[in-house]
Design an enzyme around this catalytic site. Structure first.
Site, short mmCIF file in Angstrom:
data_model
loop_
_atom_site.label_atom_id
_atom_site.label_comp_id
_atom_site.label_asym_id
_atom_site.label_seq_id
_atom_site.Cartn_x
_atom_site.Cartn_y
_atom_site.Cartn_z
N ALA A 210 0.81 -1.22 0.00
CA ALA A 210 0.00 0.00 0.00
C ALA A 210 0.84 1.27 0.00
O ALA A 210 0.35 2.34 0.30
CB ALA A 210 -0.94 -0.02 1.21
N SER B 233 7.41 -4.08 1.97
CA SER B 233 8.42 -5.00 1.42
C SER B 233 9.78 -4.72 2.04
O SER B 233 10.53 -5.64 2.38
CB SER B 233 8.49 -4.89 -0.10
N ASP C 68 13.62 2.84 0.71
CA ASP C 68 12.72 2.21 1.68
C ASP C 68 13.50 1.37 2.69
O ASP C 68 13.26 1.45 3.90
CB ASP C 68 11.69 1.32 0.97
N1 ATP Z 1 3.95 -8.88 6.40
C1 ATP Z 1 4.29 -9.46 5.27
N2 ATP Z 1 4.23 -10.80 5.15
C2 ATP Z 1 4.60 -11.39 4.01
N3 ATP Z 1 5.01 -10.74 2.89
C3 ATP Z 1 5.08 -9.41 2.94
C4 ATP Z 1 4.74 -8.69 4.13
N4 ATP Z 1 4.92 -7.39 3.89
C5 ATP Z 1 5.35 -7.29 2.61
N5 ATP Z 1 5.45 -8.48 2.03
C6 ATP Z 1 5.90 -8.76 0.64
O1 ATP Z 1 6.06 -7.51 -0.01
C7 ATP Z 1 5.14 -7.35 -1.12
C8 ATP Z 1 4.59 -5.95 -1.16
O2 ATP Z 1 5.63 -5.10 -1.55
P1 ATP Z 1 5.43 -3.84 -2.47
O3 ATP Z 1 6.77 -3.26 -2.64
O4 ATP Z 1 4.66 -4.19 -3.69
O5 ATP Z 1 4.50 -2.87 -1.59
P2 ATP Z 1 4.91 -1.94 -0.35
O6 ATP Z 1 6.33 -2.18 0.00
O7 ATP Z 1 3.90 -2.15 0.71
O8 ATP Z 1 4.71 -0.48 -0.96
P3 ATP Z 1 5.88 0.56 -1.49
O9 ATP Z 1 6.93 -0.28 -2.13
O10 ATP Z 1 5.18 1.42 -2.48
O11 ATP Z 1 6.31 1.29 -0.29
C9 ATP Z 1 4.06 -8.39 -0.84
O12 ATP Z 1 3.52 -8.81 -2.06
C10 ATP Z 1 4.83 -9.50 -0.15
O13 ATP Z 1 5.46 -10.31 -1.10
C1 MEV Z 2 8.44 3.92 -6.23
C2 MEV Z 2 9.65 3.98 -5.31
O1 MEV Z 2 10.35 5.20 -5.59
C3 MEV Z 2 9.25 4.04 -3.85
C4 MEV Z 2 8.48 2.86 -3.35
O2 MEV Z 2 8.22 3.05 -1.98
C5 MEV Z 2 10.53 2.81 -5.63
C6 MEV Z 2 11.90 2.92 -4.99
O3 MEV Z 2 12.37 4.03 -4.75
O4 MEV Z 2 12.49 1.86 -4.74
MG MG Z 3 7.90 -1.97 -1.45
#
Ligand code: ATP
Ligand code: MEV
Ligand code: MG
Length: 427
Positions: free
Chosen positions: A143, A148, A206
Site C-alpha cells: 500500500a 516490502s 525504503d
Molecule cells: N507482512 C508481510 N508478510 C509477508 N510478505 C510481505 C509482508 N509485507 C510485505 N510483504 C511482501 O512484499 C510485497 C509488497 O511489496 P510492495 O513493494 O509491492 O509494496 P509496499 O512495500 O507495501 O509499498 P511501497 O513499495 O510502495 O512502499 C508483498 O507482495 C509480499 O510479497
Molecule cells: C516507487 C519507489 O520510488 C518508492 C516505493 O516506496 C521505488 C523505490 O524508490 O524503490
Molecule cells: Mg515496497
C-alpha cells in the site's frame, strides 16, 4: 551463540517527496513510521529433518522446505562477511527457482523468493536444526508504506545474526538518532538485495529508512559510490493524514511501467524527473529552516501538489487516489499527494491548521463510503530492532493460530508494544 526464540522488527516509511524519481538517482525525502513488521524466529521442536518453515499469515502464506534442499553451494559466501553486490547473484537465482515452482501467487512468490535469497546468502552452514519464521505486520501490505522493505530488513537482520555476521543489538537508542553502525550498514546492504527480489529495481530508500529509522534525504548513487543519506533531525511538526485507498497494486509493476515511459519519452520525462529533484531539494531546505513558519508550510503544501501532478503524469496515480485528493480539495483540508509507488495504496494530506471537527467528520464520512481507511501514526521512529527472551504473551500473539485479519492496527501495535517495549535493543 544465538538464543532462540528471538524477534526482529523494522518500521514502514512514508515518502514525502521524490518517489519514482528516486529510482533515477534523484533525491527523495522519507521518514520511518510507527507502523512496523515483526519477525519471530523459533526452533522447531521434534524436527529431525530440519525443516525451514515460513508462516506469513498477513499474506496467507504457509510453506516449508527441507534444509537439505537449499542450494548452499551457490551462495557467494566463502570466509567472513558476505558482501552484498550490486546485482543479484544469477546462479543463486537460478538455483532457487525449483524451490519456488509450487508457489503461484505473485504476492507469495515475492516474499518466498526474498526469504530464500537472503537465507541462503547469509545463513550458510549456521543452521543445525529446523527453524520457523513467523512474520506479522501492522502495516498495510502493498500500500505504499514500505511493507516490502520492512520485511526485507527483518529477514536480513535475523539471518545476519544467525549467520554470525553481526553481533546482538545492544543499544537503547533515542528514536531520533539515525544510526550508522557497522551492523546497520550490513543490514541495509542486504535488505536492498531482498527488495531487489521483491521489486526488481529499488532505489534503496525504503530499506535505508526501515534499517536506520528517523527521517532522511536519500539519493541513490551508482558504480559502487555509496548512496547519500542525510539525516533530517528535528523535523517540523507537520500534520499529516495518511489514507489507504485499499486498492491493491504491486510496486514492481509500477516501477517497470515508469521505466518504460522514461525509456520511450526520454526528453519529456527527463524534465519531469528534474522537476521532482528541485521539489525534493526545496522541501528539504524548507523543512530544515530554523523557524518553520506559516510561509514555509504554505510553500511545502504547494510542493506537495506539484509533486503529485508530476506523478500523475508518469501514470502512477489511480482513480481512488484522485478521489482522496478530490474530497480533501473540496473541503479545503490541505494538499494531497500519493505516497510510495502509487497505483492505489496510500495518499498523504498535509493538513491546514484551521480545519474544524465538522469538516473532518465530513471527510471521514466520504472516505468510509469509499472503503478508505485513515491512519494516525508518528514519523521519524526507530529503525531495525532485536528482542531476545520475548515474553510468553508476545510469543502467543505471534502464533499463526492467534492471527486475526486485523482492521484495528492501533490495537495490534499496542499489544506488541506493551509486552515488549522495555527490552527491544537497536544496532
Ligand atoms: N507482512 C508481510 N508478510 C509477508 N510478505 C510481505 C509482508 N509485507 C510485505 N510483504 C511482501 O512484499 C510485497 C509488497 O511489496 P510492495 O513493494 O509491492 O509494496 P509496499 O512495500 O507495501 O509499498 P511501497 O513499495 O510502495 O512502499 C508483498 O507482495 C509480499 O510479497
Ligand atoms: C516507487 C519507489 O520510488 C518508492 C516505493 O516506496 C521505488 C523505490 O524508490 O524503490
Ligand atoms: Mg515496497
Amino acid at each position: 551463540m544465538v538464543n532462540y526464540p528471538f524477534l526482529t522488527s523494522a518500521p514502514g516509511k512514508v515518502i514525502l517527496f521524490g518517489e519514482h524519481s528516486a529510482v533515477y538517482n534523484k533525491p527523495a525525502i522519507a521518514a520511518a513510521l510507527s507502523l512496523r513488521t515483526y519477525l519471530l524466529v523459533s526452533k522447531n521442536e521434534d524436527d529431525p529433518e530440519g525443516y525451514i518453515r515460513l508462516e506469513f499469515p498477513d499474506i496467507g502464506l504457509s510453506h516449508q522446505w527441507m534444509k537439505s534442499e537449499m542450494p548452499w553451494d551457490l551462495s557467494t559466501h566463502e570466509q567472513g562477511r558476505p558482501p552484498a553486490i550490486e546485482e543479484l547473484n544469477a546462479e543463486l537465482v537460478n538455483g532457487l527457482t525449483p524451490m519456488l515452482t509450487t508457489i503461484t501467487s505473485p504476492l507469495h512468490y515475492a516474499a518466498a523468493y526474498c526469504f530464500l535469497y537472503l537465507f541462503v546468502s547469509l545463513c550458510h552452514g549456521e543452521v543445525e536444526h529446523g527453524l520457523t519464521f513467523t512474520v506479522r505486520s501492522t502495516l498495510p501490505i502493498g500500500a505504499g508504506l514500505g511493507s516490502s522493505a520492512s520485511i526485507s530488513v527483518c529477514l536480513a537482520s535475523a539471518f545476519a545474526y544467525i549467520g554470525g555476521h553481526i553481533k546482538a543489538a545492544g543499544l537503547e537508542r533515542d528514536s531520533k538518532i539515525v544510526k550508522d553502525s557497522d551492523e546497520c550498514l550490513f543490514i541495509d546492504a542486504w535488505s536492498y538485495m531482498g527488495e531487489k527480489c521483491i521489486h526488481g529495481n529499488p532505489s534503496g530508500i525504503d530499506n535505508a529508512v526501515a534499517t536506520h529509522g528517523g527521517a532522511v534525504m536519500f539519493q541513490r548513487m551508482e558504480n559502487a559510490v555509496p548512496n547519500v543519506r542525510t539525516s533530517m533531525r528535528n523535523l517540523p511538526s507537520i500534520n499529516l493524514l495518511l489514507t489507504n485507498t485499499k486498492t491493491p497494486r504491486r510496486t514492481a509493476d509500477l516501477v517497470s511501467n515508469v521505466a518504460r515511459i522514461v525509456n520511450d519519452f526520454p526528453k519529456s520525462t527527463g524534465c519531469i524527473l528534474e522537476s521532482m529533484e528541485a521539489i525534493a531539494r526545496e522541501a528539504y531546505n524548507l523543512m530544515l529552516r530554523p523557524f518553520f513558519d506559516e510561509d514555509s508550510k504554505a510553500r511545502l503544501m504547494e510542493l506537495m501538489r506539484i509533486n503529485h501532478g508530476l506523478l500523475v503524469s508518469l501514470g502512477v496515480s489511480h482513480p481512488n487516489l484522485e478521489r482522496v485528493k478530490l474530497y480533501c480539495d473540496e473541503l479545503k483540508m490541505g494538499e494531497t499527494k500519493l505516497t510510495g509507488a502509487g497505483g492505489g495504496g496510500c495518499a498523504i494530506t498535509l493538513l491546514k491548521d484551521d480545519v474544524d471537527a465538522e469538516t473532518y467528520e465530513k471527510l471521514f464520512a466520504k472516505f468510509e463510503q469509499n472503503g478508505f481507511e485513515t491512519f494516525r501514526t508518528t514519523l521519524g521512529g526507530k529503525g531495525v530492532g532485536l528482542l531476545e527472551d520475548p515474553a510468553e504473551a508476545l510469543l502467543q500473539y505471534m502464533t499463526p493460530e492467534s492471527f486475526v485479519n486485523f482492521n484495528n492496527t492501533t490495537e495490534i501495535e499496542t499489544s506488541i508494544g506493551c509486552t515488549a517495549v522495555e527490552s527491544w535493543k537497536y544496532w
